[in-house]
Design a protein around this motif. Sequence first.
Motif, PDB file in Angstrom:
ATOM      1  N   LEU A 131      42.466  69.495  29.761  1.00 18.52           N
ATOM      2  CA  LEU A 131      42.948  69.955  28.457  1.00 18.52           C
ATOM      3  C   LEU A 131      42.060  69.378  27.364  1.00 18.52           C
ATOM      4  O   LEU A 131      42.095  68.181  27.083  1.00 18.52           O
ATOM      5  CB  LEU A 131      44.401  69.516  28.259  1.00 18.52           C
ATOM      6  N   VAL A 132      41.227  70.239  26.768  1.00 17.58           N
ATOM      7  CA  VAL A 132      40.263  69.816  25.748  1.00 17.58           C
ATOM      8  C   VAL A 132      40.445  70.715  24.532  1.00 17.58           C
ATOM      9  O   VAL A 132      40.364  71.945  24.643  1.00 17.58           O
ATOM     10  CB  VAL A 132      38.817  69.926  26.271  1.00 17.58           C
ATOM     11  N   VAL A 133      40.693  70.118  23.394  1.00 20.12           N
ATOM     12  CA  VAL A 133      40.972  70.888  22.187  1.00 20.12           C
ATOM     13  C   VAL A 133      39.815  71.844  21.874  1.00 20.12           C
ATOM     14  O   VAL A 133      38.656  71.437  21.789  1.00 20.12           O
ATOM     15  CB  VAL A 133      41.223  69.952  20.984  1.00 20.12           C
ATOM     16  N   PHE A 221      45.972  84.219  34.733  1.00 16.36           N
ATOM     17  CA  PHE A 221      45.939  83.889  33.308  1.00 16.36           C
ATOM     18  C   PHE A 221      47.087  84.616  32.596  1.00 16.36           C
ATOM     19  O   PHE A 221      47.324  85.797  32.841  1.00 16.36           O
ATOM     20  CB  PHE A 221      44.603  84.306  32.696  1.00 16.36           C
ATOM     21  N   GLY A 222      47.760  83.892  31.692  1.00 19.82           N
ATOM     22  CA  GLY A 222      48.911  84.489  31.017  1.00 19.82           C
ATOM     23  C   GLY A 222      49.972  84.888  32.021  1.00 19.82           C
ATOM     24  O   GLY A 222      50.506  85.995  31.986  1.00 19.82           O
ATOM     25  N   CYS A 223      50.316  83.953  32.912  1.00 22.23           N
ATOM     26  CA  CYS A 223      51.112  84.283  34.099  1.00 22.23           C
ATOM     27  C   CYS A 223      52.586  84.536  33.820  1.00 22.23           C
ATOM     28  O   CYS A 223      53.252  85.207  34.613  1.00 22.23           O
ATOM     29  CB  CYS A 223      50.984  83.159  35.126  1.00 22.23           C
ATOM     30  N   GLY A 224      53.136  83.999  32.717  1.00 26.42           N
ATOM     31  CA  GLY A 224      54.574  84.136  32.500  1.00 26.42           C
ATOM     32  C   GLY A 224      55.346  83.469  33.626  1.00 26.42           C
ATOM     33  O   GLY A 224      55.141  82.315  33.962  1.00 26.42           O
ATOM     34  N   ARG A 225      56.221  84.231  34.272  1.00 21.06           N
ATOM     35  CA  ARG A 225      57.034  83.696  35.363  1.00 21.06           C
ATOM     36  C   ARG A 225      56.265  83.615  36.681  1.00 21.06           C
ATOM     37  O   ARG A 225      56.736  83.028  37.644  1.00 21.06           O
ATOM     38  CB  ARG A 225      58.270  84.573  35.556  1.00 21.06           C
ATOM     39  N   LEU A 251      48.455  78.714  38.022  1.00 19.57           N
ATOM     40  CA  LEU A 251      49.126  79.524  37.003  1.00 19.57           C
ATOM     41  C   LEU A 251      48.837  78.957  35.618  1.00 19.57           C
ATOM     42  O   LEU A 251      49.048  77.770  35.376  1.00 19.57           O
ATOM     43  CB  LEU A 251      50.633  79.543  37.253  1.00 19.57           C
ATOM     44  N   ILE A 252      48.372  79.822  34.711  1.00 25.88           N
ATOM     45  CA  ILE A 252      48.003  79.399  33.364  1.00 25.88           C
ATOM     46  C   ILE A 252      48.876  80.128  32.348  1.00 25.88           C
ATOM     47  O   ILE A 252      48.904  81.360  32.311  1.00 25.88           O
ATOM     48  CB  ILE A 252      46.521  79.707  33.053  1.00 25.88           C
ATOM     49  N   ASP A 253      49.589  79.383  31.521  1.00 23.56           N
ATOM     50  CA  ASP A 253      50.367  79.997  30.443  1.00 23.56           C
ATOM     51  C   ASP A 253      50.658  78.934  29.394  1.00 23.56           C
ATOM     52  O   ASP A 253      50.865  77.760  29.734  1.00 23.56           O
ATOM     53  CB  ASP A 253      51.677  80.584  30.964  1.00 23.56           C
ATOM     54  N   ARG A 254      50.700  79.336  28.126  1.00 24.17           N
ATOM     55  CA  ARG A 254      50.960  78.348  27.079  1.00 24.17           C
ATOM     56  C   ARG A 254      52.451  78.103  26.881  1.00 24.17           C
ATOM     57  O   ARG A 254      52.838  77.204  26.148  1.00 24.17           O
ATOM     58  CB  ARG A 254      50.324  78.793  25.760  1.00 24.17           C
ATOM     59  N   GLN A 255      53.295  78.921  27.521  1.00 26.86           N
ATOM     60  CA  GLN A 255      54.735  78.708  27.495  1.00 26.86           C
ATOM     61  C   GLN A 255      55.210  78.292  28.880  1.00 26.86           C
ATOM     62  O   GLN A 255      54.475  78.407  29.862  1.00 26.86           O
ATOM     63  CB  GLN A 255      55.462  79.975  27.043  1.00 26.86           C
ATOM     64  N   SER A 256      56.448  77.852  28.959  1.00 28.66           N
ATOM     65  CA  SER A 256      57.058  77.527  30.244  1.00 28.66           C
ATOM     66  C   SER A 256      58.369  78.292  30.340  1.00 28.66           C
ATOM     67  O   SER A 256      59.438  77.761  30.022  1.00 28.66           O
ATOM     68  CB  SER A 256      57.298  76.024  30.365  1.00 28.66           C
ATOM     69  N   PRO A 257      58.321  79.562  30.759  1.00 27.28           N
ATOM     70  CA  PRO A 257      59.521  80.400  30.742  1.00 27.28           C
ATOM     71  C   PRO A 257      60.532  79.995  31.805  1.00 27.28           C
ATOM     72  O   PRO A 257      60.211  79.298  32.762  1.00 27.28           O
ATOM     73  CB  PRO A 257      58.957  81.805  31.025  1.00 27.28           C
ATOM     74  N   ARG A 258      61.737  80.466  31.641  1.00 31.52           N
ATOM     75  CA  ARG A 258      62.768  80.233  32.645  1.00 31.52           C
ATOM     76  C   ARG A 258      62.599  81.222  33.801  1.00 31.52           C
ATOM     77  O   ARG A 258      61.851  82.182  33.696  1.00 31.52           O
ATOM     78  CB  ARG A 258      64.156  80.406  32.024  1.00 31.52           C
ATOM     79  N   CYS A 275      50.066  76.293  47.996  1.00 29.17           N
ATOM     80  CA  CYS A 275      50.061  75.248  46.967  1.00 29.17           C
ATOM     81  C   CYS A 275      50.046  75.936  45.600  1.00 29.17           C
ATOM     82  O   CYS A 275      49.131  76.710  45.302  1.00 29.17           O
ATOM     83  CB  CYS A 275      48.836  74.348  47.123  1.00 29.17           C
ATOM     84  N   VAL A 276      51.072  75.691  44.795  1.00 24.10           N
ATOM     85  CA  VAL A 276      51.196  76.322  43.474  1.00 24.10           C
ATOM     86  C   VAL A 276      51.107  75.243  42.404  1.00 24.10           C
ATOM     87  O   VAL A 276      51.874  74.275  42.415  1.00 24.10           O
ATOM     88  CB  VAL A 276      52.530  77.091  43.344  1.00 24.10           C
ATOM     89  N   THR A 277      50.175  75.416  41.472  1.00 25.66           N
ATOM     90  CA  THR A 277      49.996  74.477  40.359  1.00 25.66           C
ATOM     91  C   THR A 277      50.119  75.250  39.059  1.00 25.66           C
ATOM     92  O   THR A 277      49.461  76.280  38.886  1.00 25.66           O
ATOM     93  CB  THR A 277      48.627  73.790  40.420  1.00 25.66           C
ATOM     94  N   ARG A 278      50.966  74.778  38.163  1.00 26.43           N
ATOM     95  CA  ARG A 278      51.145  75.440  36.870  1.00 26.43           C
ATOM     96  C   ARG A 278      50.620  74.533  35.760  1.00 26.43           C
ATOM     97  O   ARG A 278      50.987  73.355  35.681  1.00 26.43           O
ATOM     98  CB  ARG A 278      52.617  75.765  36.631  1.00 26.43           C
ATOM     99  N   LEU A 279      49.764  75.095  34.889  1.00 22.63           N
ATOM    100  CA  LEU A 279      49.234  74.355  33.742  1.00 22.63           C
ATOM    101  C   LEU A 279      49.756  75.000  32.470  1.00 22.63           C
ATOM    102  O   LEU A 279      49.554  76.206  32.249  1.00 22.63           O
ATOM    103  CB  LEU A 279      47.703  74.376  33.737  1.00 22.63           C
ATOM    104  N   LYS A 280      50.424  74.211  31.655  1.00 21.79           N
ATOM    105  CA  LYS A 280      50.927  74.714  30.375  1.00 21.79           C
ATOM    106  C   LYS A 280      49.883  74.438  29.310  1.00 21.79           C
ATOM    107  O   LYS A 280      49.724  73.305  28.834  1.00 21.79           O
ATOM    108  CB  LYS A 280      52.251  74.031  30.022  1.00 21.79           C
TER     109      LYS A 280
END
Length: 451
Positions: A131-133, A221-225, A251-258, A275-280
């Motif tokens: 995570l780099v600005v 990218f923009g994976c949502g659920r 999984l890449i998404d800026r939100q963490s949906p239900r 193996c599932v990895t989610r990055l917010k």
Amino acid sequence: MLPIVQRRLQSTVATPVKRSNTSLRGVLLGFFAGVSITGFGAYYYLLDEYKSSSNAVVSDLRTDTQYCYNHLPQGELFSKTKNGKTVTRVPCPLDPSHTVWSDKLGRHLKTCNTLRKKLEFESNVSKFPWLVVDFNVQAESALENSPLDYAEFAAFVRRFSDAFKQLYSADLEMSQIDYKYGLEERMNELSNRKHVTQQASLIGHMAHANLLSDGAVYVEFGCGRGEFARYLLRALDTDPGMVAGDKQVLLIDRQSPRMKFDTKMKEEHARGAVCVTRLKTDIKDLDLATAVRSLENPGKVVGFSKHLCGTATDLTLRCLLNAQRDPEFQFSGFLVAMCCRHACKYNWLLEESRAYLKENFGIGQQEFVYLSKMACWATSGVRPGMSENDGADHFTGLNLKQRTEIGLQARRAIDESRVYAMQQRGLSAKLFNYVSPDVSMENSCMLIKNI
């Protein structure tokens, strides 16, 4: 004496009383009646409180304004008198996109959602090396759009359409694939097959392009659920032509949906482990090469996305190109169904995309504002009860049918500029329609492969 004492003792022993079922029912009915009456009383009390609070909020608003409560403009026009003093709306220093009453600014700064998100982001930057600005935008803030000049806008529409017809003589190729593996059950369950039809065609194109292989890292990218990734894994499990052992999904998404599918992906597999990895994170801040390297088993990256909105598509292209600068990063390909070109930002397009639009259509920063707005017309055409000739009172003088056609042209011009940019970077890129418009009006897709 003894018999007399015994008789007296017996007379003092209480005889057990048998309680009837009727009395038990009475107790229960009384209890439930009391609870119900109390519940109704509490409900109406809270309802009255809600109405009072709502009326208090509404009373703060002007009845002639179109703005919602948090986005009232600042200034004297929107002001009120409170305790003998005039208070106005002022922009929130943390996020100027919303305003707050000036007398409540101090309290607001302690509870503003933007502050919470900012603190969370700063904490994550210190914890996660991926995570780099502004990693993918080189500290280029998105440019603000200037006000529209409608006379200039109308003239540009005609210039653009003429140039488009000279450049493109044929429509995009229609290439819809009816891919079944892993999707049969869902096809049979659903009456509305819009989404599953799109997923089937996209997965089919990935399979035909040989992007589905053993040892790959599948990045949505923009994976949502994560629904698309879930059915991609099912395809890898059930297609007999696939050789798929252990599988990795990022999984890449800026939100963490239900209601995420992350856990189900790990459980629903027949071949190997998942193996599932989610990055917010926002894609603009993602160092993809570092993220992949941090996985348990880094491999060739296969990216995909279903309806990656607006500027997120351009940020993802930047993200992939920046990752390729890392000698350890392996890139196979990227399949993306695009949408929402009206949300694109001119200076976040790739440099080659901007050059393509300038050379072929004379489009610079201001003209791109017009172009992105024209792209909306592709999906806002004739509706039931309307005629193709309606809407001719538009500032362009064009009716609905004509504006829909120009909207499709604008949409394609933006997409073609992306294809050109990736080709200039040494990659294979192709644009086509992956489903018919009656399935989805946003039906354009771009396939990129590393050659």
